[in-house]
Design an enzyme around this catalytic site. Sequence first.
Site, mmCIF file in Angstrom:
data_model
loop_
_atom_site.group_PDB
_atom_site.id
_atom_site.type_symbol
_atom_site.label_atom_id
_atom_site.label_comp_id
_atom_site.label_asym_id
_atom_site.label_seq_id
_atom_site.Cartn_x
_atom_site.Cartn_y
_atom_site.Cartn_z
ATOM 1 N N PRO A 2 9.044 -5.227 2.217
ATOM 2 C CA PRO A 2 8.093 -6.256 1.979
ATOM 3 C C PRO A 2 7.135 -7.020 3.136
ATOM 4 O O PRO A 2 8.228 -7.794 3.969
ATOM 5 C CB PRO A 2 8.731 -7.259 0.967
ATOM 6 C CG PRO A 2 10.086 -6.586 0.535
ATOM 7 C CD PRO A 2 10.301 -5.696 1.732
ATOM 8 N N GLU A 3 6.050 -6.921 3.457
ATOM 9 C CA GLU A 3 5.385 -7.547 4.284
ATOM 10 C C GLU A 3 4.755 -8.538 3.330
ATOM 11 O O GLU A 3 4.601 -9.092 2.197
ATOM 12 C CB GLU A 3 4.349 -6.588 5.037
ATOM 13 C CG GLU A 3 5.258 -5.277 5.424
ATOM 14 C CD GLU A 3 4.219 -4.504 6.190
ATOM 15 O OE1 GLU A 3 3.254 -4.657 6.711
ATOM 16 O OE2 GLU A 3 4.636 -3.282 6.464
ATOM 17 N N ARG A 114 20.116 -3.128 -0.315
ATOM 18 C CA ARG A 114 20.662 -2.983 1.085
ATOM 19 C C ARG A 114 21.477 -4.243 1.356
ATOM 20 O O ARG A 114 22.218 -4.215 2.344
ATOM 21 C CB ARG A 114 19.721 -2.606 2.039
ATOM 22 C CG ARG A 114 19.012 -1.193 1.832
ATOM 23 C CD ARG A 114 19.917 -0.238 2.367
ATOM 24 N NE ARG A 114 20.094 -0.237 3.891
ATOM 25 C CZ ARG A 114 19.190 0.281 4.746
ATOM 26 N NH1 ARG A 114 18.096 0.726 4.530
ATOM 27 N NH2 ARG A 114 19.705 0.089 6.098
ATOM 28 N N ARG A 153 0.167 -10.397 27.254
ATOM 29 C CA ARG A 153 1.288 -9.411 26.866
ATOM 30 C C ARG A 153 0.823 -8.190 27.134
ATOM 31 O O ARG A 153 0.032 -7.294 26.830
ATOM 32 C CB ARG A 153 1.376 -9.534 25.240
ATOM 33 C CG ARG A 153 1.773 -10.956 24.592
ATOM 34 C CD ARG A 153 2.446 -11.102 23.554
ATOM 35 N NE ARG A 153 2.646 -12.640 23.192
ATOM 36 C CZ ARG A 153 3.746 -13.264 23.553
ATOM 37 N NH1 ARG A 153 4.452 -12.891 24.641
ATOM 38 N NH2 ARG A 153 3.636 -14.662 23.281
#
Length: 297
Positions: A2-3, A114, A153
Site C-alpha cells: 500500500p502506498e 506476511r 542527489r
Amino acid sequence: MPELPEVETVRRQLQPLIAGREIVGFKLLPGAERLLRGRSDAEIDSQLRGCAFTTVGRRGKYLGLNLDNEQVVVVHLRMTGSLRFRPRGYEAEPFTRAVFDLDRGDQLRFVDVRKFGTIDLVDQMEEAMPELGPEPLSDDFTPEAMWQALRGRQQPIKAALLDQRNIAGIGNIYADEALFLSRLNPEAPAGSLRPAERRALHAAIQQTLRDGVAHGGASFRDYTDVDGAEGEQQYFVRVFRRTDEPCDDCSATIRRIIVGGRATHFCPRCQPVRQRTRTVKSTRPPRAKNARDTLKP
Ligand SMILES: [Zn+2]
C-alpha cells in the site's frame, strides 16, 4: 505494498466508521507478537480499554488513529497488511493478527499475510515513524519544495522518489507512473532535472497520487480496503507491470529494468535517456529566420 493512495483510501473509510467508538478490548492472535514490536497485547489492552477513537490521520504510508486520551495508534500496513471493520460475528479473515473490540459489537481487525505490519501506541505519531519528507498532496509541496528534496542527489530519480526521507508516501507503482507522465527516464540522476522537468515531475506526482485516491487505490496483489474490496487504479496504469505491452501514447514496447533494486517499468521512446547538452558548436549555417526567406529569391 500500500502506498499513499491506498493508505489514504483506508483513512477516509475508517474515519466515519470508528470516530467516537469506544475500545472495549484489544488482543493479538497467536504468532503475531512481532506486530507490537516488543510490547504485549495485555499492556496495549489495558491502555486502550475505555478510550475512544476521535479522528484518523495519515503521514506518508502511516495511519494515525487518534484517541480521546491524546495518544495515537500508529498503523503501518507494510507489504500485505489491511484493516477490516466487521461485526463481531462476521467470519474471521484468514491471517487476522490483531483485533480491536469496539462498543456496539463491532471489530477493527488487522489482517496481514506476511506479518511485516506494525501497530504502535504512542503520544505523538512521529515517535513511531522514521524521518519522512514532505507530504506530496499538501499545500506545502510546491515544485520548489520537491526540488529542495531532490537537488544534489546523484541517485536515479526512480530511487530518489522511493526514498521516504525525500518525499513521503510514494512507492513503486506511483513512482513509475509519475515518471512516465513526466516523460523522465527512471535512471536520470535526481539532481540533474532541469526547471521544466521539475515542474513536469511535480505535476505528475500529484496527478498520479490524486488519480490513485480517486480510484480507491490499486490492487495488484494484496491491497484491499476496510470492507475487503479492491481498488481500481490497477486498470488505469500506463506502465506499471505492463512489461512487453505497447505504450498507450507511442506503441513502443514497455520495458522492465531494475533501478535501485526495484522493478521499474517505462517506455523507452516516451522516456528516453536524455542527450547531453552539446558543447561542440554546430557547423551548419544558421537557419533562416523566416521559412519564406529561403523560398523567395
Ligand atoms: Zn511511449
